[in-house]
Design a protein around this motif. Structure first.
Motif, PDB file in Angstrom:
ATOM      1  N   GLN A   1      -3.891   2.688  -7.566  1.00 25.19           N
ATOM      2  CA  GLN A   1      -4.590   1.915  -6.538  1.00 25.19           C
ATOM      3  C   GLN A   1      -6.096   2.145  -6.588  1.00 25.19           C
ATOM      4  O   GLN A   1      -6.878   1.220  -6.375  1.00 25.19           O
ATOM      5  N   SER A   2      -6.503   3.367  -6.874  1.00 26.42           N
ATOM      6  CA  SER A   2      -7.921   3.699  -6.795  1.00 26.42           C
ATOM      7  C   SER A   2      -8.687   3.296  -8.046  1.00 26.42           C
ATOM      8  O   SER A   2      -9.898   3.120  -7.994  1.00 26.42           O
TER       9      SER A   2
ATOM     10  N   PRO B   1      -4.610  -3.028  -9.766  1.00 25.45           N
ATOM     11  CA  PRO B   1      -4.783  -3.064  -8.315  1.00 25.45           C
ATOM     12  C   PRO B   1      -5.455  -4.373  -7.876  1.00 25.45           C
ATOM     13  O   PRO B   1      -6.302  -4.916  -8.594  1.00 25.45           O
TER      14      PRO B   1
ATOM     15  N   GLU C   1       0.818  -1.210   0.000  1.00 22.82           N
ATOM     16  CA  GLU C   1       0.000   0.000   0.000  1.00 22.82           C
ATOM     17  C   GLU C   1       0.853   1.262   0.000  1.00 22.82           C
ATOM     18  O   GLU C   1       0.436   2.303  -0.499  1.00 22.82           O
TER      19      GLU C   1
ATOM     20  N   ARG D   1      -4.985  -2.497  -0.343  1.00 23.89           N
ATOM     21  CA  ARG D   1      -5.013  -2.211  -1.781  1.00 23.89           C
ATOM     22  C   ARG D   1      -3.584  -2.301  -2.318  1.00 23.89           C
ATOM     23  O   ARG D   1      -2.782  -1.365  -2.215  1.00 23.89           O
TER      24      ARG D   1
ATOM     25  N   THR E   1      -6.942  -6.374  -4.119  1.00 20.35           N
ATOM     26  CA  THR E   1      -7.284  -6.168  -2.706  1.00 20.35           C
ATOM     27  C   THR E   1      -7.060  -7.472  -1.948  1.00 20.35           C
ATOM     28  O   THR E   1      -7.689  -8.492  -2.253  1.00 20.35           O
TER      29      THR E   1
END
Length: 738
Positions: free
Chosen positions: A130-131, A156, A100, A163, A158
């Motif tokens: 990441q988003s 990315p 992260e 993340r 999860t």
């Protein structure tokens, strides 16, 4: 002037037009060769771009598989490190997993357990990666630890609420092998540039150019998104043709350069050979003309000498008996000369007639091209007008819906949105239908059909829209008239004829529809008291893009393709359609004739359908606005709806909820709708789920492809209440079959 001079001038006059036309033909030949060579360059560049996109797609697929591995879910990084190293070849690059905070957790280039480098470069882009969902393809980047240039393909993931970013670093040399696959000539140069204009790969001397900025002209083409051919000098020395192709997947640019000398040299050689052959033919013709002219001149001169001798009363050479013979020879010579002169005149007249015919053909072709160009411009203007009007109304209606305090105005705005949306859908359907019909790609589903009942149904639908409120519309159909036809296409014919009659009939006018049988034909006529059809337009009224009025106000609207569809659909049913009109302001009548068919055997009446029961619906569509509005419409009907934006999310919801029906968009990112349907059909837990393809593609080939993928039904967007009733009816039939 002497006869020989006249003959020489005649030969020159004949050769001059031939030389001129030959020069024009050689110029056209040169242009055709050049266009073919440039088309070959463009195809090679596009093929290289597709191969690069294929490699990037393969990398994305590999990352997607690694992201779904059990070792990554369990955070077993050592096991994941082994799997990642096995997944790719060393020549492809290496896999990196970032935490992260941007620090490296795994790097397959380094043995597991060895201290890893610090944080990644370009850390400011890391939060955005990441988003975002999906993949990110970077520009060419300098790897500080690897000490070489790389391209990063990242996605990315999860894990336990964290993340992370899974990446593959690709070496530029990996892309160079695409050029070897294309067998590109050594004199051509192919290069790949990223969005910033950095050189990613090159077919020649890649070690020298990779990582450097492109030339100024190439940078301009990359920044402006130019696609096509550019002629310029590289390194200030060699003049080349540069072909630019842009990849929609990576936003990279593939540039293919070929020396102008090489392309134009081959063209010039072909033109020189053709010109040499043509010149040889002209010289041979000139030589033949000279020899023939000289022979004719000598013959005439001999005849003149004999005629002068006879005219002067001179004595002829030879015996007395030969005197008559000389006269016969003179007469024969004079007659032969006359025959030759008449023959030469006939040749000149034939050449002149041929020249005039060629000139008329050229002028006719030019007029036809100009007419087609005007038709194209008029169609584009009509299309822009027809699209902007409903879009303007819909935009204003949306603004009204955003205001508060006036329910009546909001209701009118919603009605306008619905009506204009149907109008836009009608325009798109007409454009697609005329393309399919004119190209012969429409397959008819013929069944027994009552033409009179169909006409009554079409009229009832038109009346329900309010378009006939200001007209006196009557239907005369005393008894059923049966035909063997495709019901949808017959309704389309009738609707277009009715729409045309109402559109061109002023308020207060009358429209009369009649259906009857004549011997072996079913006849449907639509007569109106409207503006009529001028005589000069009646011959072309069924052609594409032809309309009776082209004024700026465009009050009638339309694209001029409705009657063209009517004629082509009538031909598909082995029928005809004709237009009758006494002229402008005299009304018009359109008569449709189709082969009669026997009435079908009587069958029991169907029981009235019950009110549709609420269903469990799974909606999978990546378009956010379309997904939201479809969700709201289905939920307002009492259905229990779940929605997903992608194939993976849709599969998880389907396995968890097992819905009655799944509405699947075909154009999904990553795994498309066809692949998702095939995957769902392999799950025994989803055996009872009805799959419906919801897409903007509606051709017969698209429907067949949906059926082969495992879909039960194919529906063309937008989804309406009436179209969802087809889904409910299908569910009822499936339930009865069980």
């Amino acid at each position: 002037m002497r006869l020989r001079v006249h003959l020489t001038l005649l030969v020159i006059a004949t050769l001059v037009p031939m030389v001129f036309l030959s020069a024009v033909s050689l110029n056209k030949l040169q242009e055709a060769h050049r266009e073919a060579a440039l088309a070959s360059l463009h195809e090679t560049a596009r093929a290289a771009s597709l191969v690069i996109d294929r490699e990037l797609t393969g990398v994305q697929s590999a990352l997607r598989v690694l992201a779904a591995s059990d070792a990554l879910d369990r955070a077993d990084y050592q096991r994941f490190h082994e799997k990642a190293r096995q997944a790719i070849q060393p020549s492809q690059g290496w896999i990196i997993l970032f935490g992260e905070d941007g620090r490296q957790l795994i790097n397959t280039r380094i043995p597991y357990g060895t201290p890893l480098p610090g944080r990644r470069v370009n850390l400011e882009r890391f939060p955005q990666i990441q988003s975002e969902e999906g993949f990110h393809v970077s520009d060419l980047t300098w790897g500080e630890h690897a000490r070489r240039h790389v391209v990063m393909v990242e996605m990315p993931v999860t894990i336990d609420g964290q993340r992370l970013v899974l990446s593959q670093a690709i070496l530029p040399a990996y892309f160079n092998r695409t050029f070897a696959e294309r067998n590109i000539p050594d004199s051509w140069v192919v290069a790949v540039f990223d969005k910033s204009g950095n050189t990613l790969a090159r077919s020649h001397r890649p070690d020298e150019y990779v990582g450097k900025k492109a030339l100024a002209a190439t940078l301009d083409a990359i920044r402006t998104g130019y696609t096509g051919v550019m002629r310029h000098k590289i390194r200030g020395e060699v003049e080349v043709y540069d072909v630019f192709v842009h990849s929609p997947l990576s936003q990279w640019t593939v540039a293919l350069g070929a020396p102008v000398k090489e392309i134009d040299g081959a063209i010039s050689q072909a033109v020189i050979i053709s010109g040499a052959g043509l010149l040889s033919a002209i010289l041979a013709a000139s030589l033949v003309a000279f020899v023939v002219g000289r022979r004719i001149s000598r013959a005439v001169q001999g005849a003149v000498r004999n005629a002068v001798i006879l005219g002067k009363g001179g004595s002829l050479q030879g015996d007395a008996s030969s005197g008559v013979a000389e006269i016969d020879v003179l007469q024969a010579t004079l007659l032969e000369s006359g025959r030759l002169l008449d023959q030469e005149k006939a040749h000149r007249q034939a050449a002149e007639a041929e020249r005039n015919a060629l000139l008329e053909s050229e002028q006719q072709a030019r007029r036809q091209a100009e007419q087609q160009n005007r038709a194209k411009d008029q169609f584009l203007a009509m299309l822009g007008h027809e699209l902007r009007n409903p879009l303007a109304a819909m935009t204003s209606a949306v603004e009204v819906l955003g205001m508060e305090g006036n329910p009546e105005r909001a209701a009118r705005a919603r009605a306008i949105l619905r009506r204009q949306g149907e109008h836009l859908n009608h325009i798109v359907d007409d454009l697609l239908d005329v393309s399919r019909v004119l190209s012969g790609k429409v397959l008819l589903d013929k069944q027994p059909l009552d033409l009179a009942a169909t006409a009554a149904g079409c009229l009832a639908t038109l009346r329900s829209t309010g378009r006939t409120d200001r007209h006196a519309v009557t239907l005369s159909a005393l008894r059923p008239v049966w035909i063997n036809a495709d019901a949808t296409r017959i309704e389309q014919i009738i609707n277009n004829l009715l729409d045309n009659a109402v559109k061109y009939t002023p308020a207060g006018g009358a429209v009369r529809i009649a259906v009857h049988a004549e011997e072996t034909e079913a006849v449907l006529s639509v007569e109106d008291t409207g503006i009529g059809v001028p005589p000069e337009l009646q011959a072309a009224i069924f052609d594409v893009f032809v309309q009776g009025e082209r004024s700026l106000d465009r009050a009638q609207g339309g694209l001029g393709i409705g009657l063209a569809l009517v004629r082509e659909l009538a031909r598909l049913h082995e029928g005809t359609v004709e237009c009758r009109s006494a002229g402008a302001r005299a009304g018009s009548m359109f008569i449709l004739r189709l082969p009669l068919s026997l009435a079908p055997a009587a069958c029991g009446s169907e029981s009235p359908s019950a009110e549709p029961e609420p269903r469990s619906v799974l909606l999978i569509d990546d378009h956010a606005d379309a997904r939201e509005m479809t969700f709201a419409m289905l939920a307002s009907q009492g259905h229990r709806v779940q929605a997903a934006a992608g194939a993976e999310e849709g599969m998880m919801l389907a396995l968890a909820d097992k819905p009655d029906v799944a509405l699947v968009d075909i154009g999904l990112p990553g795994m498309d709708g066809y692949a998702l349907a095939r995957a769902m059909r392999t799950k025994s837990a989803l055996a009872g789920v009805t799959l419906v393809a919801l897409t903007g593609y509606g051709s017969d080939e698209d429907r067949l492809r949906s059926q082969q993928a495992g879909f039960d039904l194919h529906i063309v967007k937008p989804l309406t209440r009436q179209k969802f009733e087809q889904v409910s009816a299908l569910l009822d039939r499936q339930a009865s079959a069980r």
